[in-house]
Motif scaffolding. Structure first.
Motif, PDB file in Angstrom:
ATOM      1  N   CYS A  90       0.868  -1.312   0.082  1.00  5.82           N
ATOM      2  CA  CYS A  90      -0.112  -0.026  -0.062  1.00  5.82           C
ATOM      3  C   CYS A  90       1.175   1.254   0.089  1.00  5.82           C
ATOM      4  O   CYS A  90       1.610   1.629   0.923  1.00  5.82           O
ATOM      5  N   THR A  93       1.449   7.913   0.625  1.00  6.01           N
ATOM      6  CA  THR A  93       1.005   9.340  -0.155  1.00  6.01           C
ATOM      7  C   THR A  93       2.115   9.670  -1.174  1.00  6.01           C
ATOM      8  O   THR A  93       1.700   9.785  -2.304  1.00  6.01           O
ATOM      9  N   HIS A  96       2.672   6.956  -3.694  1.00  3.45           N
ATOM     10  CA  HIS A  96       1.434   7.018  -4.576  1.00  3.45           C
ATOM     11  C   HIS A  96       1.528   7.777  -5.682  1.00  3.45           C
ATOM     12  O   HIS A  96       1.018   7.867  -6.896  1.00  3.45           O
ATOM     13  N   SER A 100       1.684   7.507  -9.563  1.00  4.26           N
ATOM     14  CA  SER A 100       0.347   8.032 -10.374  1.00  4.26           C
ATOM     15  C   SER A 100       0.584   9.019 -11.292  1.00  4.26           C
ATOM     16  O   SER A 100       0.239   9.086 -12.458  1.00  4.26           O
ATOM     17  N   SER A 123      -5.825   3.450  -8.294  1.00  2.00           N
ATOM     18  CA  SER A 123      -6.910   3.913  -7.522  1.00  2.00           C
ATOM     19  C   SER A 123      -8.473   3.196  -8.135  1.00  2.00           C
ATOM     20  O   SER A 123      -8.314   2.695  -9.021  1.00  2.00           O
ATOM     21  N   SER A 124      -9.473   3.437  -7.181  1.00  2.00           N
ATOM     22  CA  SER A 124     -10.673   2.835  -7.435  1.00  2.00           C
ATOM     23  C   SER A 124     -11.325   3.959  -8.337  1.00  2.00           C
ATOM     24  O   SER A 124     -10.990   5.036  -8.607  1.00  2.00           O
ATOM     25  N   GLY A 127     -11.432   7.312  -6.743  1.00  2.00           N
ATOM     26  CA  GLY A 127     -10.386   8.024  -6.478  1.00  2.00           C
ATOM     27  C   GLY A 127      -9.411   7.671  -5.011  1.00  2.00           C
ATOM     28  O   GLY A 127      -8.458   7.884  -4.728  1.00  2.00           O
ATOM     29  N   ALA A 128      -9.862   6.393  -4.519  1.00  2.00           N
ATOM     30  CA  ALA A 128      -9.255   5.953  -3.279  1.00  2.00           C
ATOM     31  C   ALA A 128      -8.087   5.018  -3.754  1.00  2.00           C
ATOM     32  O   ALA A 128      -8.103   4.385  -4.591  1.00  2.00           O
ATOM     33  N   PRO A 129      -7.084   5.244  -3.023  1.00  2.00           N
ATOM     34  CA  PRO A 129      -5.811   4.446  -3.458  1.00  2.00           C
ATOM     35  C   PRO A 129      -6.063   3.022  -3.341  1.00  2.00           C
ATOM     36  O   PRO A 129      -6.641   2.669  -2.222  1.00  2.00           O
TER      37      PRO A 129
END
Length: 328
Positions: A90, A93, A96, A100, A123-124, A127-129
Motif C-alpha cells: 500500500c 501518499t 503513490h 500516479s 485507484s478505485s 479515486g481511493a488508493p
C-alpha cells in the motif's frame, strides 16, 4: 426531493475569504487537498484491505462485459476454492503520487493510439488508493478438504523459515502478458534484494502449492548440473487432510534465480502495446527514474487468500538470515 436540505452557511456568506477559499479548493468537481497534511498520517493496518478482498458476484458465469472486457484466466470449477499467495504493498501518499504521475503522463502520451486503452490499478473509480501486489503463486484452486491444511502448512513454514523482513526497490518498467495473452500489464520490475528474500519466499510457496498438486510460479528448467530441489508431494489418491502433515525442505538447494520475473502491476490493457507504446513507456521511465528508484517496498508478511478469506503470514524480525531455510 433531496434527503437533506442544507441551508447556506451565514458565516461563509459574511466572510468573503472563506467563500473564496472554498471555491479555490474545488476544481473540476473534485476537492483539492494539500497532500502534505496526509503525509504524516499513520498507515492503515495490513488487515484493513482484507475486509474488502472480494466483490459482490454479479454473475454465475464468466461475463467479460461485467469486468471491462476482462476474461477469467483460470476457469471456475465448482467445489474448488480460488487461492493466491502474494505480498501486498500500500504505497504511502508521496510514493503513490510519484507512481500516479508517471502513469498519468503515459496515459496522456498514448491517448492518440487507436483501440489502446490503459486502465489503472492505482485507484478505485472513486479515486481511493488501492493496494498493489507482488505475486508468489499463480491463481490456483484448492479442494475444500485441503484449505485448512494448506494455510497451516504455510503458517508453519513462514514462522520457521528464518527470512527476516526486507525491502525491495524498483529497477525498471515493462509490458507483460498473462498466460493466455488476453491481457497485458504495465509492471514495475524489482531489484534482487539482499539475502535473496523474494526467491526464497517463492521457493517456499512453490513447494507448498506443489505438495497440494498445484503448478508452481516462475518455474523453469534448471541446468543439468544443478541439483533438483527437495520437494514432498502429497500421496496419490489421498487428500492431504487424511495423510501425515507434510513438511518443506530445510535448504535452498536448486533455488534458481527468477529475480527478473518479480514485478508490481500498476495498469492493464486488453490489447498488446505497440512498439511505439513500449518506446514511450521506456522514455518516460527514464525521466521519472530518479524518483521511482527511490521507492522502497517493505516486505514484512505474505498473504494467503483462499476463497474470500485472507490470512496474514508475518516474517519474524528476530534471528539471523543465511543460506539455509533456518538461517544457518
Amino acid at each position: 426531493m433531496a434527503l437533506v436540505d442544507y441551508t447556506s452557511s451565514s458565516s461563509d456568506e459574511d466572510n468573503p475569504k472563506n467563500s473564496t477559499a472554498s471555491k479555490d479548493q474545488v476544481i473540476g468537481g473534485k476537492r483539492k487537498h494539500d497532500t502534505k497534511e496526509f503525509e504524516n498520517l499513520p498507515p492503515l493496518p495490513s488487515k484493513f484491505h482484507d475486509l474488502y478482498a472480494s466483490t459482490t458476484r454479479a454473475s454465475t458465469r464468466d461475463d467479460p462485459s461485467l469486468h471491462s472486457g476482462r476474461k477469467r484466466g483460470t476457469p471456475h470449477i465448482e467445489g474448488n476454492w480460488p487461492t493466491h499467495l502474494y505480498i501486498e504493498w500500500c504505497p504511502p501518499t508521496t510514493e503513490h503520487i510519484v507512481v500516479s504521475d508517471f502513469l498519468a503522463k503515459l496515459i496522456e502520451a498514448t491517448a492518440t493510439q487507436n483501440d489502446f486503452a490503459i486502465c489503472s490499478f492505482l485507484s478505485s473509480d472513486l479515486g481511493a488508493p488501492l493496494p498493489l501486489h507482488i505475486s508468489l503463486s499463480r491463481p490456483i484452486g484448492l479442494v475444500t478438504a485441503d484449505k485448512e491444511n494448506f494455510v497451516e502448512l504455510l503458517e508453519r513454514v513462514i514462522r520457521t523459515c528464518g527470512i527476516r523482513p526486507f525491502d525491495v526497490t524498483i529497477s525498471g518498467v515493462d509490458w507483460v502478458s498473462n498466460f493466455d495473452n488476453t491481457r497485458w500489464f504495465l509492471v514495475l520490475r524489482l531489484l534482487k534484494p539482499p539475502h535473496d528474500g523474494l526467491n526464497k519466499l517463492l521457493h517456499l510457496c512453490n513447494d507448498a502449492v506443489g505438495i497440494f498438486g498445484q503448478p508452481p510460479l516462475y518455474a523453469r528448467k534448471l541446468p543439468q548440473d544443478t541439483p533438483s530441489p527437495k520437494r514432498l508431494r502429497r500421496p496419490d489418491g489421498k487428500s492431504t487432510s487424511s495423510s501425515k502433515a507434510p513438511t518443506i525442505a530445510s535448504d535452498w538447494t536448486g533455488l534458481g534465480d527468477p529475480s527478473s520475473a518479480f514485478h508490481i502491476s500498476i495498469a492493464w490493457a486488453l490489447k498488446a502495446p505497440s512498439q511505439e507504446t513500449k518506446d514511450i513507456t521506456s522514455d518516460l521511465f527514464q525521466k521519472h527514474n530518479s524518483q521511482l528508484s527511490q521507492i522502497h517496498v517493505p516486505i514484512n508478511e505474505i498473504k494467503a487468500k483462499v476463497g474470500n478469506v485472507v490470512t496474514n503470514l508475518t516474517l519474524r524480525a528476530g534471528g539471523g538470515e543465511g543460506t539455509s531455510l533456518f538461517g544457518i
